[in-house]
Design a protein around this motif. Structure first.
Motif, mmCIF file in Angstrom:
data_model
loop_
_atom_site.group_PDB
_atom_site.id
_atom_site.type_symbol
_atom_site.label_atom_id
_atom_site.label_comp_id
_atom_site.label_asym_id
_atom_site.label_seq_id
_atom_site.Cartn_x
_atom_site.Cartn_y
_atom_site.Cartn_z
ATOM 1 N N GLY A 272 0.785 -1.225 0.000
ATOM 2 C CA GLY A 272 0.000 0.000 0.000
ATOM 3 C C GLY A 272 0.812 1.267 0.000
ATOM 4 N N LEU A 273 1.763 1.398 -0.926
ATOM 5 C CA LEU A 273 2.632 2.576 -0.946
ATOM 6 C C LEU A 273 2.486 3.388 -2.233
ATOM 7 C CD1 LEU A 273 5.940 1.147 0.588
ATOM 8 C CD2 LEU A 273 4.174 2.497 1.710
ATOM 9 N N SER A 274 1.365 3.245 -2.931
ATOM 10 C CA SER A 274 1.252 3.897 -4.230
ATOM 11 C C SER A 274 0.669 5.303 -4.170
ATOM 12 C CB SER A 274 0.383 3.034 -5.165
ATOM 13 O OG SER A 274 -0.907 2.857 -4.594
ATOM 14 N N ASP A 275 -0.020 5.651 -3.097
ATOM 15 C CA ASP A 275 -0.754 6.926 -3.066
ATOM 16 C C ASP A 275 -0.492 7.671 -1.753
ATOM 17 O OD1 ASP A 275 -2.464 9.030 -3.377
ATOM 18 O OD2 ASP A 275 -4.299 7.862 -3.075
ATOM 19 N N PRO A 276 0.499 8.568 -1.739
ATOM 20 C CA PRO A 276 0.782 9.302 -0.502
ATOM 21 C C PRO A 276 -0.417 10.074 0.018
ATOM 22 C CG PRO A 276 2.556 9.596 -2.089
ATOM 23 C CD PRO A 276 1.446 8.898 -2.810
ATOM 24 N N ALA A 277 -1.158 10.732 -0.876
ATOM 25 C CA ALA A 277 -2.309 11.518 -0.438
ATOM 26 C C ALA A 277 -3.381 10.619 0.165
ATOM 27 C CB ALA A 277 -2.879 12.305 -1.612
ATOM 28 N N GLY A 278 -3.549 9.428 -0.402
ATOM 29 C CA GLY A 278 -4.546 8.508 0.130
ATOM 30 C C GLY A 278 -4.216 8.020 1.525
ATOM 31 N N SER A 279 -2.925 7.959 1.858
ATOM 32 C CA SER A 279 -2.521 7.496 3.186
ATOM 33 C C SER A 279 -3.076 8.374 4.298
ATOM 34 C CB SER A 279 -0.988 7.458 3.290
ATOM 35 O OG SER A 279 -0.427 6.584 2.343
ATOM 36 N N GLY A 311 9.889 -5.814 10.431
ATOM 37 C CA GLY A 311 9.642 -7.048 9.707
ATOM 38 C C GLY A 311 9.651 -6.893 8.196
ATOM 39 N N ALA A 312 9.851 -5.686 7.713
ATOM 40 C CA ALA A 312 9.868 -5.433 6.271
ATOM 41 C C ALA A 312 11.276 -5.634 5.726
ATOM 42 C CB ALA A 312 9.391 -4.014 5.988
ATOM 43 N N SER A 313 11.413 -5.532 4.415
ATOM 44 C CA SER A 313 12.740 -5.549 3.813
ATOM 45 C C SER A 313 13.346 -4.156 3.930
ATOM 46 C CB SER A 313 12.644 -5.931 2.331
ATOM 47 O OG SER A 313 12.000 -4.898 1.598
ATOM 48 N N PRO A 314 14.680 -4.043 3.901
ATOM 49 C CA PRO A 314 15.286 -2.703 3.938
ATOM 50 C C PRO A 314 14.783 -1.800 2.807
ATOM 51 C CG PRO A 314 16.953 -4.360 4.396
ATOM 52 C CD PRO A 314 15.709 -5.107 4.004
ATOM 53 N N ALA A 315 14.556 -2.357 1.627
ATOM 54 C CA ALA A 315 14.064 -1.546 0.517
ATOM 55 C C ALA A 315 12.653 -1.036 0.802
ATOM 56 C CB ALA A 315 14.083 -2.360 -0.778
ATOM 57 N N TYR A 316 11.805 -1.901 1.351
ATOM 58 C CA TYR A 316 10.446 -1.466 1.675
ATOM 59 C C TYR A 316 10.492 -0.394 2.771
ATOM 60 C CZ TYR A 316 5.477 -1.559 2.734
ATOM 61 O OH TYR A 316 4.171 -1.189 2.916
ATOM 62 N N ALA A 317 11.359 -0.568 3.760
ATOM 63 C CA ALA A 317 11.457 0.419 4.840
ATOM 64 C C ALA A 317 11.830 1.786 4.295
ATOM 65 C CB ALA A 317 12.472 -0.047 5.890
ATOM 66 N N ARG A 318 12.796 1.819 3.359
ATOM 67 C CA ARG A 318 13.165 3.096 2.748
ATOM 68 C C ARG A 318 11.975 3.711 2.028
ATOM 69 N NH1 ARG A 318 17.958 0.177 1.700
ATOM 70 N NH2 ARG A 318 17.249 -0.420 -0.390
ATOM 71 N N SER A 319 11.227 2.889 1.319
ATOM 72 C CA SER A 319 10.061 3.391 0.597
ATOM 73 C C SER A 319 8.990 3.895 1.552
ATOM 74 C CB SER A 319 9.482 2.281 -0.293
ATOM 75 O OG SER A 319 10.396 1.900 -1.297
ATOM 76 N N ALA A 320 8.792 3.184 2.674
ATOM 77 C CA ALA A 320 7.768 3.595 3.642
ATOM 78 C C ALA A 320 8.116 4.938 4.272
ATOM 79 C CB ALA A 320 7.603 2.531 4.719
ATOM 80 N N LEU A 321 9.395 5.155 4.572
ATOM 81 C CA LEU A 321 9.788 6.445 5.139
ATOM 82 C C LEU A 321 9.625 7.558 4.103
ATOM 83 C CD1 LEU A 321 12.952 5.520 7.258
ATOM 84 C CD2 LEU A 321 10.589 5.809 8.031
ATOM 85 N N SER A 322 10.020 7.292 2.869
ATOM 86 C CA SER A 322 9.841 8.294 1.804
ATOM 87 C C SER A 322 8.359 8.589 1.575
ATOM 88 C CB SER A 322 10.479 7.804 0.504
ATOM 89 O OG SER A 322 11.878 7.656 0.652
ATOM 90 N N GLN A 323 7.536 7.536 1.628
ATOM 91 C CA GLN A 323 6.100 7.721 1.476
ATOM 92 C C GLN A 323 5.535 8.569 2.608
ATOM 93 O OE1 GLN A 323 4.239 6.728 -0.997
ATOM 94 N NE2 GLN A 323 2.204 6.063 -0.353
ATOM 95 N N SER A 324 6.050 8.371 3.812
ATOM 96 C CA SER A 324 5.589 9.162 4.959
ATOM 97 C C SER A 324 5.891 10.639 4.755
ATOM 98 C CB SER A 324 6.257 8.658 6.246
ATOM 99 O OG SER A 324 5.897 7.319 6.518
ATOM 100 N N VAL A 325 7.068 10.938 4.213
ATOM 101 C CA VAL A 325 7.428 12.328 3.935
ATOM 102 C C VAL A 325 6.490 12.928 2.893
ATOM 103 C CG1 VAL A 325 9.220 13.815 2.956
ATOM 104 C CG2 VAL A 325 9.843 12.014 4.586
ATOM 105 N N LYS A 326 6.221 12.195 1.823
ATOM 106 C CA LYS A 326 5.318 12.694 0.775
ATOM 107 C C LYS A 326 3.903 12.889 1.318
ATOM 108 C CE LYS A 326 7.887 10.395 -2.934
ATOM 109 N NZ LYS A 326 7.868 9.277 -3.919
#
Length: 336
Positions: A272-279, A311-326
């Motif tokens: 569920g990381l495709s829509d920052p505004a939807g988050s 429990g995520a992968s390092p790549a997913y964690a990076r994406s989740a933090l970037s998504q949080s910023v957006k």
């Protein structure tokens, strides 16, 4: 309700909860400081094993109280042993990495430690029952933790002189402590509920003793928002998906009283990381339902991933933090 130490003035900011995947402290610190420009945090890496887990890590901060691992979990012991030394070593490694990637940093920086009630609900006394069962042990634990946190804050400020430090106390067990649903060490019974006034006063004493704004984080249902506000916390961090309409009034009063809300809305697993505004759409809807000033959104709400990022992968964690910023920027730029 005003607090003695106010949360830093941030706008459209995001941060992490604390735990990150993997075992590489340098890589985790690089990710947290690189992705989270306004409010980076000290990563925790529980995958390294006992002493890096949230309970063992915070037990390693205690002063003149020592704990070791047993088959049943963590238990207090008379002297420091391998587990205590290992916890201290890993915190030192994490701080070395943070110091490396925060050279010249000026601004907010978040640290995390487990709060007194979750520690008391997890660590056993020497005779085998959890510390939560003994009011005297709870007081000693809170005092030891307070002194350990003072030293921890001072160490970070020496390493990162420009940091405006925020301390997060993790209290996932607090709702269970207050309703008497924490199981005994045997698992066959439940410990008596802690009086809410006692719980509040213990947290208040820690908040007042520390020279930093304190956030309490709880990823469980039933976070006691009014109790935390009365205890003087500057912010409350929670999993936004666990809120119910019963929490509306308490959350509205917290926001209007100046409390900062760290809203866990970005999934820590899945796709569920495709829509920052939807988050953050649920945050906007709540704001509208409560009739709160939209202009407060970017100032009173910070965005975080939900619990479980370790429990995520390092790549997913990076994406989740970037998504949080957006998502945080979306919330600030488009509050309506």
């Amino acid at each position: 309700m005003s607090t003695e130490h106010h949360f830093p003035e941030l706008f459209g900011a995001a941060t992490g909860v604390g735990s990150m995947p993997g075992t590489d402290a340098r890589e985790a610190a690089k990710t947290a400081t690189g992705a989270l420009e306004q409010l980076p945090h000290l990563p925790e890496l529980p995958a390294r094993g006992p002493g890096a887990d949230m309970i063992g890590r915070s037990a390693g901060l205690l002063v003149e109280l020592f704990a070791q691992t047993e088959p049943s979990g963590w238990r207090f012991t008379d002297r420091p042993g391998r587990d205590t030394r290992r916890a201290a070593s890993w915190i030192g490694e994490d701080l070395d990495a943070l110091e490396e990637f925060t050279q010249g940093h000026r601004g907010a920086l978040k640290l995390q430690a487990v709060g007194p009630w979750t520690l008391a609900a997890a660590i056993e006394l020497k005779h085998g029952e959890k510390a939560l069962a003994d009011p005297g042990a709870c007081r000693d634990l809170a005092d030891s933790l307070t002194e350990g946190l003072r030293r921890h804050l001072a160490d970070v400020r020496r390493r990162v002189p420009g940091a405006e430090v925020v301390l997060q106390l993790d209290e996932p067990s607090l709702p269970a402590v207050l309703v008497g649903s924490v199981r005994t060490a045997s698992g066959f019974q439940r410990l008596r509920a802690v009086d809410r006034q006692v719980a509040e006063e213990t947290l208040r004493s820690i908040v007042r003793a520390l020279d930093a704004p304190v956030v309490v984080h709880s990823c469980a249902p039933g976070v006691p928002l009014p109790l935390l506000r009365r205890a003087g916390v500057a912010g409350i961090s929670l999993d936004f998906g666990l809120l119910t309409e019963r929490d509306d009034d308490d959350l509205g009063e917290a926001v209007e009283g100046g409390t900062v809300i760290l809203a866990g809305v970005v999934p820590s697993s899945g796709t569920g990381l495709s829509d920052p505004a939807g988050s953050v759409q649920g945050v906007r809807k709540l704001w509208h339902r409560l009739g709160l000033d939209p202009e407060l959104l970017g100032r009173r709400v910070l965005v975080t991933p939900t619990c479980g990022l370790a429990g995520a992968s390092p790549a997913y964690a990076r994406s989740a933090l970037s998504q949080s910023v957006k998502a945080a920027r979306s919330l600030a730029d488009n509050p309506e």
